[in-house]
Design a protein around this motif. Structure first.
Motif, mmCIF file in Angstrom:
data_model
loop_
_atom_site.group_PDB
_atom_site.id
_atom_site.type_symbol
_atom_site.label_atom_id
_atom_site.label_comp_id
_atom_site.label_asym_id
_atom_site.label_seq_id
_atom_site.Cartn_x
_atom_site.Cartn_y
_atom_site.Cartn_z
ATOM 1 N N HIS A 42 0.448 4.081 -13.078
ATOM 2 C CA HIS A 42 1.081 4.292 -14.184
ATOM 3 C C HIS A 42 0.566 3.787 -15.659
ATOM 4 O O HIS A 42 0.186 3.318 -16.576
ATOM 5 C CB HIS A 42 2.368 3.605 -14.468
ATOM 6 N N HIS A 43 0.220 2.387 -14.609
ATOM 7 C CA HIS A 43 -0.249 0.815 -15.360
ATOM 8 C C HIS A 43 -1.497 0.673 -15.463
ATOM 9 O O HIS A 43 -2.344 -0.615 -15.684
ATOM 10 C CB HIS A 43 0.198 -0.508 -14.806
ATOM 11 N N ALA A 44 -2.679 1.734 -15.076
ATOM 12 C CA ALA A 44 -3.825 1.707 -15.433
ATOM 13 C C ALA A 44 -4.127 2.113 -16.721
ATOM 14 O O ALA A 44 -3.865 3.434 -16.572
ATOM 15 C CB ALA A 44 -4.773 2.844 -13.891
ATOM 16 N N GLY A 69 0.609 -1.275 0.038
ATOM 17 C CA GLY A 69 -0.214 -0.097 -0.260
ATOM 18 C C GLY A 69 1.050 1.535 -0.018
ATOM 19 O O GLY A 69 1.810 1.450 -0.232
ATOM 20 N N LYS A 70 0.150 2.115 0.870
ATOM 21 C CA LYS A 70 0.908 3.621 0.852
ATOM 22 C C LYS A 70 2.133 3.446 1.793
ATOM 23 O O LYS A 70 1.997 2.928 2.441
ATOM 24 C CB LYS A 70 0.323 4.982 1.225
ATOM 25 N N ASP A 130 -6.288 7.341 -6.435
ATOM 26 C CA ASP A 130 -6.697 7.599 -5.789
ATOM 27 C C ASP A 130 -7.692 6.398 -5.021
ATOM 28 O O ASP A 130 -8.757 5.891 -6.698
ATOM 29 C CB ASP A 130 -7.854 8.158 -6.518
ATOM 30 N N PRO A 131 -8.268 6.344 -3.677
ATOM 31 C CA PRO A 131 -9.702 4.889 -3.685
ATOM 32 C C PRO A 131 -10.502 4.878 -4.430
ATOM 33 O O PRO A 131 -11.125 3.819 -4.320
ATOM 34 C CB PRO A 131 -9.200 4.851 -2.100
ATOM 35 N N SER A 138 2.446 2.183 -5.298
ATOM 36 C CA SER A 138 1.042 3.361 -5.496
ATOM 37 C C SER A 138 1.533 3.799 -6.762
ATOM 38 O O SER A 138 -0.325 4.177 -7.548
ATOM 39 C CB SER A 138 0.939 3.984 -4.242
ATOM 40 N N HIS A 139 2.205 5.062 -6.855
ATOM 41 C CA HIS A 139 2.265 5.319 -8.190
ATOM 42 C C HIS A 139 2.445 4.809 -9.178
ATOM 43 O O HIS A 139 1.801 5.654 -9.889
ATOM 44 C CB HIS A 139 4.408 6.150 -7.688
#
Length: 298
Positions: free
Chosen positions: A188-190, A170-171, A218-219, A183-184
């Motif tokens: 990028h892969h989304a 997680g964060k 963003d959750p 998280s970052h």
């Protein structure tokens, strides 16, 4: 040298993949056998091409090094400076490979899976030397960094990036402010419109924050992985060459001006009009889990 460094780290990578697969086994279908085997095949193909490419261009690096601006001694400070400088150039290499179709034709392979796990880091294209990856590190030799050290730092940078391809972490608090993190990199892969073409960082996320490409995970907007137009195959040959074929097909369409053909090759990827390149950003959301078609080993 780069390939040998990454191969030396392979036992660590493979061990962590096994641990992560075990972690997700009874939780979510993050791993697929066919997807993982495809990633492994692509990694082997990439490593072979990368080794050959470095053998071919290392002479050019030393030729540029002969005309260097500075004589930089081999010290800890020099290596630290090289690390930061190479990461800076990696940011622009990565950004270019998302915004120039000739380069995206190689990089799309890495983004083609609708899963994100540590094995996804292995999902690379053997065509990177054709798309011009090696060009981005040449300024480092001109500045005065010895080519063998450049290659070693490139390998270390890529080795670090293996660890950010995961949903299991997680964060990470204050680390998120300076470094690229899982998280970052999930962002990028989304393929969500909010996340597309963001967070190009290799090691330091500060470049994204400086140059306006940073978006925080963003959750309320769960990451949906893969490319906007999915590639429904596990065949490593198809995954490697499908966008090259689509790009040249688009450029060869009749009744186009020379300028239009040039833009099909070197303009943004979304200029493509065939069925395989990325489409313009859309708001539609498929509520089903993002799994590759044909994945039955859940």
């Amino acid at each position: 040298m780069e390939s040998w460094i990454l191969l030396a780290m392979a036992p660590v990578f493979l061990g962590l993949i096994a641990v992560e697969a075990w972690y997700w086994k009874d939780r979510r279908p993050v791993y697929s056998l066919r997807d993982t085997l495809s990633n492994a095949a692509l990694a082997l193909m990439h490593q072979g091409a990368d080794a050959i490419a470095w053998l071919l261009v290392i002479g050019l690096y030393y030729a540029v090094y002969q005309h260097r601006l500075f004589d930089l001694p081999g010290s800890a400070w020099t290596i630290a400076g090289l690390f930061v400088a190479q990461d800076f150039f990696y940011y622009w290499f990565h950004r270019a490979h998302h915004r120039i179709r000739w380069m995206w034709a190689s990089h799309v392979t890495h983004h083609s899976s609708e899963r994100l796990n540590l094995s996804t880091a292995f999902r690379q294209s053997l065509t990177y030397p054709i798309s011009g990856m090696w060009l981005f590190w040449l300024p480092l030799a001109w500045l005065g960094f010895e080519p063998k050290n450049i290659i070693a730092v490139v390998a270390i940078n890529l080795g670090f990036q293996f660890f950010v391809h995961t949903e299991a972490v997680g964060k990470l608090g204050w680390i998120e402010r300076v470094f690229n993190t899982p998280s970052h990199h999930r962002v990028h892969h989304a393929r969500n419109p909010k996340y597309i073409d963001r967070n190009y960082a290799g090691v330091l996320i500060i470049w994204d924050k400086l140059f306006g490409s940073f978006v925080e995970e963003d959750p309320a907007v769960p990451c949906e992985y893969g490319v906007v137009t999915p590639i429904r195959t596990h065949n490593p040959i198809t995954l490697t060459f499908h966008e090259w074929i689509a790009m040249f097909r688009d450029a060869a369409r009749p009744q186009q001006s020379l300028g239009s053909r040039f833009k099909q090759l070197f303009g943004p990827p979304e200029r493509g009009h065939s069925e395989t390149p990325r489409e313009p950003r859309i708001e539609f959301r498929d509520p089903r889990p993002a799994l590759n078609a044909g994945d039955t080993d859940r």
